[in-house]
Design an enzyme around this catalytic site. Structure first.
Site, PDB file in Angstrom:
ATOM      1  N   ASP A  88       0.153 -47.617  36.692  1.00  0.00           N
ATOM      2  CA  ASP A  88      -0.810 -47.749  35.597  1.00  0.00           C
ATOM      3  C   ASP A  88      -2.206 -47.939  36.173  1.00  0.00           C
ATOM      4  O   ASP A  88      -2.388 -48.680  37.135  1.00  0.00           O
ATOM      5  CB  ASP A  88      -0.433 -48.937  34.707  1.00  0.00           C
ATOM      6  CG  ASP A  88      -1.223 -48.939  33.403  1.00  0.00           C
ATOM      7  OD1 ASP A  88      -1.470 -47.842  32.859  1.00  0.00           O
ATOM      8  OD2 ASP A  88      -1.608 -50.021  32.943  1.00  0.00           O
ATOM      9  N   HIS A 144     -13.515 -49.992  28.391  1.00  0.00           N
ATOM     10  CA  HIS A 144     -12.472 -51.031  28.428  1.00  0.00           C
ATOM     11  C   HIS A 144     -12.742 -52.001  29.579  1.00  0.00           C
ATOM     12  O   HIS A 144     -12.660 -53.222  29.394  1.00  0.00           O
ATOM     13  CB  HIS A 144     -11.091 -50.387  28.593  1.00  0.00           C
ATOM     14  CG  HIS A 144      -9.984 -51.371  28.780  1.00  0.00           C
ATOM     15  ND1 HIS A 144      -9.543 -52.213  27.779  1.00  0.00           N
ATOM     16  CD2 HIS A 144      -9.232 -51.688  29.881  1.00  0.00           C
ATOM     17  CE1 HIS A 144      -8.562 -52.985  28.246  1.00  0.00           C
ATOM     18  NE2 HIS A 144      -8.353 -52.687  29.516  1.00  0.00           N
ATOM     19  N   GLU A 166      -1.950 -51.385  24.691  1.00  0.00           N
ATOM     20  CA  GLU A 166      -3.007 -50.629  25.349  1.00  0.00           C
ATOM     21  C   GLU A 166      -2.805 -49.161  24.993  1.00  0.00           C
ATOM     22  O   GLU A 166      -1.736 -48.593  25.243  1.00  0.00           O
ATOM     23  CB  GLU A 166      -2.983 -50.840  26.865  1.00  0.00           C
ATOM     24  CG  GLU A 166      -3.429 -52.252  27.241  1.00  0.00           C
ATOM     25  CD  GLU A 166      -3.680 -52.456  28.721  1.00  0.00           C
ATOM     26  OE1 GLU A 166      -3.136 -51.695  29.542  1.00  0.00           O
ATOM     27  OE2 GLU A 166      -4.436 -53.399  29.055  1.00  0.00           O
ATOM     28  N   GLU A 224      -3.098 -45.573  25.740  1.00  0.00           N
ATOM     29  CA  GLU A 224      -3.263 -44.797  26.968  1.00  0.00           C
ATOM     30  C   GLU A 224      -2.623 -43.418  26.805  1.00  0.00           C
ATOM     31  O   GLU A 224      -1.806 -43.197  25.916  1.00  0.00           O
ATOM     32  CB  GLU A 224      -2.585 -45.496  28.169  1.00  0.00           C
ATOM     33  CG  GLU A 224      -3.071 -46.920  28.411  1.00  0.00           C
ATOM     34  CD  GLU A 224      -2.658 -47.502  29.752  1.00  0.00           C
ATOM     35  OE1 GLU A 224      -2.377 -46.709  30.684  1.00  0.00           O
ATOM     36  OE2 GLU A 224      -2.616 -48.737  29.866  1.00  0.00           O
ATOM     37  N   ASP A 249       0.953 -49.290  26.739  1.00  0.00           N
ATOM     38  CA  ASP A 249       1.227 -50.247  27.816  1.00  0.00           C
ATOM     39  C   ASP A 249       1.157 -51.660  27.220  1.00  0.00           C
ATOM     40  O   ASP A 249       0.148 -52.348  27.348  1.00  0.00           O
ATOM     41  CB  ASP A 249       0.186 -50.040  28.930  1.00  0.00           C
ATOM     42  CG  ASP A 249       0.381 -51.011  30.071  1.00  0.00           C
ATOM     43  OD1 ASP A 249       1.521 -51.435  30.315  1.00  0.00           O
ATOM     44  OD2 ASP A 249      -0.634 -51.341  30.730  1.00  0.00           O
ATOM     45  N   ARG A 263      -1.212 -60.929  27.217  1.00  0.00           N
ATOM     46  CA  ARG A 263      -2.486 -61.327  27.840  1.00  0.00           C
ATOM     47  C   ARG A 263      -2.443 -62.721  28.441  1.00  0.00           C
ATOM     48  O   ARG A 263      -3.116 -62.983  29.454  1.00  0.00           O
ATOM     49  CB  ARG A 263      -3.605 -61.251  26.802  1.00  0.00           C
ATOM     50  CG  ARG A 263      -3.840 -59.880  26.215  1.00  0.00           C
ATOM     51  CD  ARG A 263      -4.250 -58.872  27.254  1.00  0.00           C
ATOM     52  NE  ARG A 263      -4.440 -57.548  26.660  1.00  0.00           N
ATOM     53  CZ  ARG A 263      -4.534 -56.435  27.381  1.00  0.00           C
ATOM     54  NH1 ARG A 263      -4.456 -56.476  28.699  1.00  0.00           N
ATOM     55  NH2 ARG A 263      -4.693 -55.279  26.785  1.00  0.00           N
ATOM     56  N   GLN A 303      -0.395 -62.481  31.667  1.00  0.00           N
ATOM     57  CA  GLN A 303      -1.211 -61.721  32.625  1.00  0.00           C
ATOM     58  C   GLN A 303      -2.364 -62.560  33.164  1.00  0.00           C
ATOM     59  O   GLN A 303      -2.674 -62.537  34.362  1.00  0.00           O
ATOM     60  CB  GLN A 303      -1.745 -60.464  31.922  1.00  0.00           C
ATOM     61  CG  GLN A 303      -2.522 -59.502  32.810  1.00  0.00           C
ATOM     62  CD  GLN A 303      -3.075 -58.315  31.997  1.00  0.00           C
ATOM     63  OE1 GLN A 303      -2.804 -58.177  30.804  1.00  0.00           O
ATOM     64  NE2 GLN A 303      -3.844 -57.469  32.657  1.00  0.00           N
ATOM     65  N   LYS A 340       3.155 -57.182  32.174  1.00  0.00           N
ATOM     66  CA  LYS A 340       3.191 -55.739  31.904  1.00  0.00           C
ATOM     67  C   LYS A 340       4.586 -55.158  32.088  1.00  0.00           C
ATOM     68  O   LYS A 340       4.728 -53.942  32.050  1.00  0.00           O
ATOM     69  CB  LYS A 340       2.259 -55.022  32.894  1.00  0.00           C
ATOM     70  CG  LYS A 340       0.817 -55.433  32.838  1.00  0.00           C
ATOM     71  CD  LYS A 340       0.111 -54.782  31.691  1.00  0.00           C
ATOM     72  CE  LYS A 340      -1.392 -54.889  31.860  1.00  0.00           C
ATOM     73  NZ  LYS A 340      -2.061 -54.127  30.788  1.00  0.00           N
ATOM     74  N   THR A 400       6.990 -50.461  28.150  1.00  0.00           N
ATOM     75  CA  THR A 400       5.922 -49.464  28.041  1.00  0.00           C
ATOM     76  C   THR A 400       6.509 -48.320  27.240  1.00  0.00           C
ATOM     77  O   THR A 400       7.518 -47.746  27.642  1.00  0.00           O
ATOM     78  CB  THR A 400       5.476 -48.985  29.436  1.00  0.00           C
ATOM     79  OG1 THR A 400       4.934 -50.092  30.158  1.00  0.00           O
ATOM     80  CG2 THR A 400       4.427 -47.889  29.331  1.00  0.00           C
ATOM     81  N   GLU A 404      -9.727 -56.317  22.734  1.00  0.00           N
ATOM     82  CA  GLU A 404     -11.102 -55.889  22.466  1.00  0.00           C
ATOM     83  C   GLU A 404     -11.408 -55.917  20.960  1.00  0.00           C
ATOM     84  O   GLU A 404     -12.480 -56.361  20.559  1.00  0.00           O
ATOM     85  CB  GLU A 404     -11.323 -54.474  23.025  1.00  0.00           C
ATOM     86  CG  GLU A 404     -11.210 -54.396  24.537  1.00  0.00           C
ATOM     87  CD  GLU A 404     -10.994 -52.970  25.020  1.00  0.00           C
ATOM     88  OE1 GLU A 404      -9.828 -52.535  25.128  1.00  0.00           O
ATOM     89  OE2 GLU A 404     -12.003 -52.276  25.274  1.00  0.00           O
TER      90      GLU A 404
HETATM   91 MN    MN Z   1      -2.582 -50.447  31.073  1.00  0.00          MN
END
Ligand code: MN
Length: 417
Positions: free
Chosen positions: A125, A132, A197, A199, A231, A235, A238, A251, A255, A362
């Protein structure tokens, strides 16, 4: 390029994600059959195992479609990819003499279950969205300044292939270790800051040997196709674990990818350049190709029991700073061998406007700015029972190249003793 007309009537409408121009590759099963390769056309899937058995398509590798993945086709190389696509395009085109033989081999999409379209060999990833990265800097470190390496290196980490699941797979809220900023010691439990996420996933189709670097142009030709990729990210887990070696458990719990591999060939008319380089890249990252694609993307959230999903964000894959080919080149440059079936996550795709942010971190600015759904409920991060969906389509002249939804519902955490 205009809409290519097919004898499959549902493929000729402007709003189908799967016109003849697309022909994405998936793996499906029915109530009566095991998982095997199929190609989407309109609201139908063409059973490729049956097509091969009928002698309508012959590849060098006999039995390439009687398998629950497309890796064997990938390994046959770009010339076979091109001839297969040309053959399918010809056979499904309006007026094709094969119509009578092929028509019985079509199955309604509504009658099939979709599976992962490839055996994911390895999963990497990246972190290649400039907006971002600036947003995460502003949120986490109080400054939108990019890390010193960001404009020089497509930053990535090695993820877990075992965590990749097909759209529609439920995801349990992960348990993990985390520490609140004002706490002295960490605690263990379900993540309270569960996020997505937005992606794109690039699928490597041509291997590169161990010890052998590749150019960006070579890397571009190695990419078989693309999927939407969510993904999922915890948070809080992480935030406690990520220094100094990068994400790990935050993570590794899931996914999701969309079920259809949209080939690079289908996306060819939608190529887009990377934005102007803010710092000149080192020569090994130079290329002559436009490595991005103009693909409209959308994030939707639907709480449990709600009738409709709320659109949270709309952006475009052409917002990325680094292309998948640049990432693949950088990945291999030190000698790392790449395999057919490797999956590369683009990194979260966020545009400059708040309406274009590709993560809830975000959208809610780390939980400081709750947002309201169409149901009237508010959210900062994901709650149990919420369904998150990614959508994407490249828009052509009277047709679109769709990906199929990338969706997942969050279930409560598994109880840990
Ligand atoms: Mn990611």
């Amino acid at each position: 390029m205009p809409l290519l007309r097919s004898w499959v009537a549902s493929a000729n409408t402007p709003d189908t994600p799967f016109p003849l121009n697309n022909l994405p590759y998936g793996v499906f099963s029915t109530a009566d059959s095991d998982a095997r390769c199929g190609v989407a056309i309109g609201d139908m899937v063409l059973d490729m195992q049956a097509v091969e058995a009928a002698g309508l398509v012959t590849l060098d590798d006999d039995g390439a479609f009687d398998l629950p993945f497309w890796n064997d086709v990938m390994e046959l190389g770009p010339q076979v990819w091109a001839s297969l696509r040309a053959r399918l395009t010809a056979m499904l085109a309006e007026g094709a003499p094969e119509q009578a033989e092929l028509a019985p081999l079509l199955i309604p999409l509504s009658a099939v279950e979709m599976h992962l379209p490839l055996l994911v060999q390895e999963y990497t990833d990246f972190y290649a969205g400039r907006q971002h990265a600036a947003n995460m800097g502003a949120i986490l470190r109080g400054s939108p300044d990019l890390p010193a390496n960001w404009l020089h290196i497509p930053i990535g980490y090695n993820g877990r292939a075992s965590s990749v699941v097909v759209s529609g797979t439920d995801i349990h809220r992960p348990n993990g270790q985390m520490k609140a900023p004002d706490a002295d010691v960490p605690g263990f439990g379900p993540s309270k800051r569960l996020d997505i996420e937005l992606e794109m996933g690039a699928i490597v189709g041509t291997p590169s040997p161990f010890g052998q670097p590749i150019t960006v142009d070579e890397a571009d030709g190695m990419i078989f196709g693309y999927v939407l990729l969510n993904d999922w990210s915890a948070r809080d887990i992480q935030g406690w674990e990520y220094q100094p070696l990068g994400p790990f458990q935050g993570k590794a719990f899931g996914t999701s990818i969309s079920p259809w591999i949209v080939t690079a060939a289908a996306l060819e008319p939608f190529r887009a350049p990377t934005p102007p380089r803010e710092k000149e890249l080192l020569p090994y990252l130079n290329s002559t190709v436009d490595g991005l694609y103009t693909i409209e993307l959308e994030v939707l959230m639907q709480p449990e029991g709600a009738d409709t999903a709320t659109a949270l964000s709309k952006t475009n894959y052409n917002r990325m700073y680094y292309s998948a080919a640049e990432q693949l080149c950088h990945h291999a440059v030190g000698g790392c061998g790449m395999n057919a079936g490797d999956l590369l996550g683009s990194g979260t795709i966020s545009g400059p406007d708040k309406s274009e942010y590709g993560s809830l971190m975000e959208v809610s600015w780390a939980g400081r700015e709750p947002f309201t759904l169409d149901t009237g409920e508010t959210r900062t991060f994901i709650e149990d029972g919420d369904t998150l969906t990614l959508r994407g389509a490249a828009k052509g002249d009277g047709y679109q190249i769709g990906f199929g939804d990338c969706t997942g519902t969050i279930l409560p955490a598994v109880k840990h003793p």
